[in-house]
Design a protein around this motif. Structure first.
Motif, PDB file in Angstrom:
ATOM      1  N   ARG A   1       2.442   1.589  -3.566  1.00  0.00           N
ATOM      2  CA  ARG A   1       1.568   1.634  -4.741  1.00  0.00           C
ATOM      3  C   ARG A   1       0.508   2.723  -4.714  1.00  0.00           C
ATOM      4  O   ARG A   1      -0.072   3.051  -5.731  1.00  0.00           O
ATOM      5  N   TYR A   2       0.184   3.247  -3.550  1.00  0.00           N
ATOM      6  CA  TYR A   2      -0.892   4.232  -3.497  1.00  0.00           C
ATOM      7  C   TYR A   2      -0.369   5.543  -2.952  1.00  0.00           C
ATOM      8  O   TYR A   2       0.501   5.562  -2.095  1.00  0.00           O
ATOM      9  N   ASN A   3      -0.933   6.611  -3.489  1.00  0.00           N
ATOM     10  CA  ASN A   3      -0.575   7.936  -3.002  1.00  0.00           C
ATOM     11  C   ASN A   3      -1.752   8.494  -2.227  1.00  0.00           C
ATOM     12  O   ASN A   3      -2.852   8.554  -2.751  1.00  0.00           O
TER      13      ASN A   3
ATOM     14  N   CYS B   1       0.826  -1.199   0.000  1.00  0.00           N
ATOM     15  CA  CYS B   1       0.000   0.000   0.000  1.00  0.00           C
ATOM     16  C   CYS B   1       0.868   1.259   0.000  1.00  0.00           C
ATOM     17  O   CYS B   1       0.614   2.200  -0.741  1.00  0.00           O
TER      18      CYS B   1
END
Lengths: 274, 297
Positions: free
Chosen positions: A97-99, A94
């Motif tokens: 991969r996520y902003n 997480c």
């Protein structure tokens, strides 16, 4: 180049290598002496040794506390590493991969346990367990699961850190290609992402396990009566006396850790993870 | 430690449902650490503001800074803090001097034994501080290797007292922290292009000048990181002072343990724990600021 500069440069190289060798010897010196002591014939660590013997390795098995301590440390380490991986690997995925807002602080929170001193971790958890025990009316302090919970906290930073490092190098395009070809999210993770971050997971598991297995300061506050981990057994024994038996226990521990590191080194170069 | 690596990772554009997936991935670990780490720290801090009745060995609920005042007004405790800081500074300096050559050789070697070197450096980290203290006990005991050798050579008559002195503690903590310093420096030196050093040499710089003007400034981030790590570890050392310093030698971490287990004074123990953390972090921040001001000049 004149011969004088050649000689100078060579002398400099020798001085450098000598200084490096000295530092490495300094690091290894205590271990060398512990290993040496394990093979002494007499019980007192006096020099020169009167002779050599293997009997101290057999003597370990006569002392239940070493066997029990090893067994507890091993079980706690395995369980804490397994749960630490289950919590840490998704978190690392997480974070890379996520902003989203608060990503930095959350990452720091998960890495925090390695920065907090062991004694502070231990005292804080001790106090918390007492409070939880009073509030919930169940045994918490000194139980196996409370000890494991503490160890999971110190395993998580290693998993997050090493899996994150290996994820950053993975090309996102391969995953997208898999999904374009019809793989769902789960299949993509299982067949593409997981194999490519395996080195990070192996390294995270090794460092997590070894950190848990060797933890002393925090565990001192979390162990209960008749339930002591190996590092604490060793500490309490050394406070009282030093003899070849404790050295033999240490030799076995050193051997196990060395084997674990050599095996890991085959999967992932240690020089890239530490 | 590698929070920067996390922050600079590749970022993908937002899609529908991603927020939910992200939460599901991150929430379990975050909640776990919050409950098992943040909550305990909050409780410990709350306890450190409580009162303690010494005669009854009982904690009384209160909101007072008496424990913090007691620590800083009693010379007995401030002396322990002073000893801890002094030892941490000495250990850190020694680790930097001893560690740099080894880190440099490890970073620059082309040998196939490089992995062996790294394993030999990492292995002691995992063996545990108690076992390594045992090694020093074998060396420095009255009949230990060091004294027996010197007596055998006729250099001394009576054994030199090293065990249960500050010297033994310093020697022991240096050995414990040295691998951390070496590994931190090594990774930074490895990222410095070898060609920069060669350029300095071919322009006629002697090795020491090259080191001072090229290698040292370029390796500064690693030197700072290694120094800070080493300092924090030395401040918090527990097993080494406990075993090599003996019962009369006091540092901060054993003091916290003692207050909790021997005195059962949780409020004061909690206060010492927070003083230890704050002083360590404070000195680290000051060192950081001084360094940055120097670098900006």
């Amino acid at each position: 180049m004149t011969s004088l500069t050649v000689i100078r440069r060579r002398a400099g190289r020798w001085a450098l290598n000598g200084a490096a060798g000295l530092a490495l010897a300094y690091i290894l010196l205590p271990l060398i002496f512990v290993v040496w002591l394990a093979f002494f014939r007499q019980e007192i660590p006096s020099f020169p040794p009167e002779g050599y013997s293997l009997k101290w390795f057999a003597a370990i098995l006569d002392q239940r506390k070493f066997v029990d301590g090893f067994s507890l440390s091993f079980r706690v380490g395995v369980l804490a590493t397994a749960i630490g991986l289950a919590l840490g690997v998704p978190a690392a995925l997480c974070l890379v991969r996520y902003n989203f807002k608060g990503r930095g602080p959350l990452a720091n929170l998960l890495l925090l346990p390695v920065v907090v001193p062991g004694v502070v971790l231990g005292t804080a958890m001790y106090v918390f367990h007492v409070e939880a025990e009073n509030a919930l009316d169940v045994d918490v302090l000194g139980t196996f699961y409370a000890l494991v919970a503490g160890h999971i906290v110190i395993v998580i930073p290693w998993v997050v850190r090493l899996v994150t490092a290996s994820l950053v190098g993975v090309d996102r395009a391969i995953e997208e290609a898999a999904q374009n070809l019809g793989a769902n999210a789960w299949v993509t993770f299982w067949r593409i992402t997981l194999p490519s971050i395996r080195p990070g997971i192996v390294a995270g598991a090794l460092f997590g396990f070894v950190t848990s297995f060797g933890n002393l300061e925090m565990s001192l506050f979390l162990v209960g009566a008749g339930r002591t981990t190996l590092p604490i057994v060793i500490l309490q024994y050394l406070e009282w006396k030093i003899d070849p038996t404790i050295a033999a226990v240490s030799v076995i521990q050193i051997l196990l850790i060395a084997i674990a590191m050599l095996v890991t080194d085959r999967y992932v170069k240690l020089s890239r993870v530490v | 430690m590698s929070a920067t690596a996390v922050a600079t990772g590749p970022v993908v554009e937002k899609r529908r449902g991603e927020g939910l997936t992200a939460t599901a991935l991150l929430a379990p670990a975050t909640i776990f650490v919050a409950i098992c780490l943040l909550a305990p720290l909050a409780y410990l801090f709350r306890y450190s503001l409580n009162d303690f009745v010494a005669t009854k060995k009982m904690m009384v609920e209160a909101v007072t800074i008496a424990n913090y005042v007691k620590f800083f007004t009693d010379p007995y405790y401030t002396a322990i803090l002073g000893t801890t800081v002094r030892i941490a500074v000495m250990v850190t300096a020694a680790c930097l001097v001893l560690g740099f050559p080894l880190a440099y050789v490890m970073a620059r070697t082309q040998s196939r034994f490089k992995n062996v070197l790294i394993i030999l450096t990492v292995l002691p980290l995992f063996v545990g501080n108690a076992v390594r203290s045992a090694g020093w006990m074998v060396i420095f005991g009255n009949k230990g290797f060091f004294n027996a050798s010197l007596q055998g050579l006729g250099l001394i008559e009576k054994p030199i007292e090293i065990m249960y002195t500050e010297k033994a503690v310093i020697i022991g903590i240096i050995a414990v922290n040295l691998p951390f310093m070496v590994l931190t420096l090594q990774s930074v030196i490895e990222s410095i292009d070898r060609a920069v050093e060669e350029a300095a040499f071919s322009l006629g710089a002697p090795p020491l000048t090259m080191f001072r003007r090229v290698l040292w400034p370029l390796a500064m981030p690693g030197i700072l990181a290694g120094t800070i790590l080493c300092f924090i570890l030395a401040m918090n050392a527990y097993a080494t002072p406990f075993l090599l310093g003996g019962p009369l030698f006091k540092m901060m971490a054993p003091l916290v343990y003692n207050q909790f287990t021997q005195q059962a004074n949780w409020p004061f123990g909690g206060a010492i724990a927070f003083i230890l953390m704050s002083v360590t972090l404070g000195l680290t921040l000051i060192a950081n600021l001084i360094f940055q001001r120097k670098a900006a000049r």
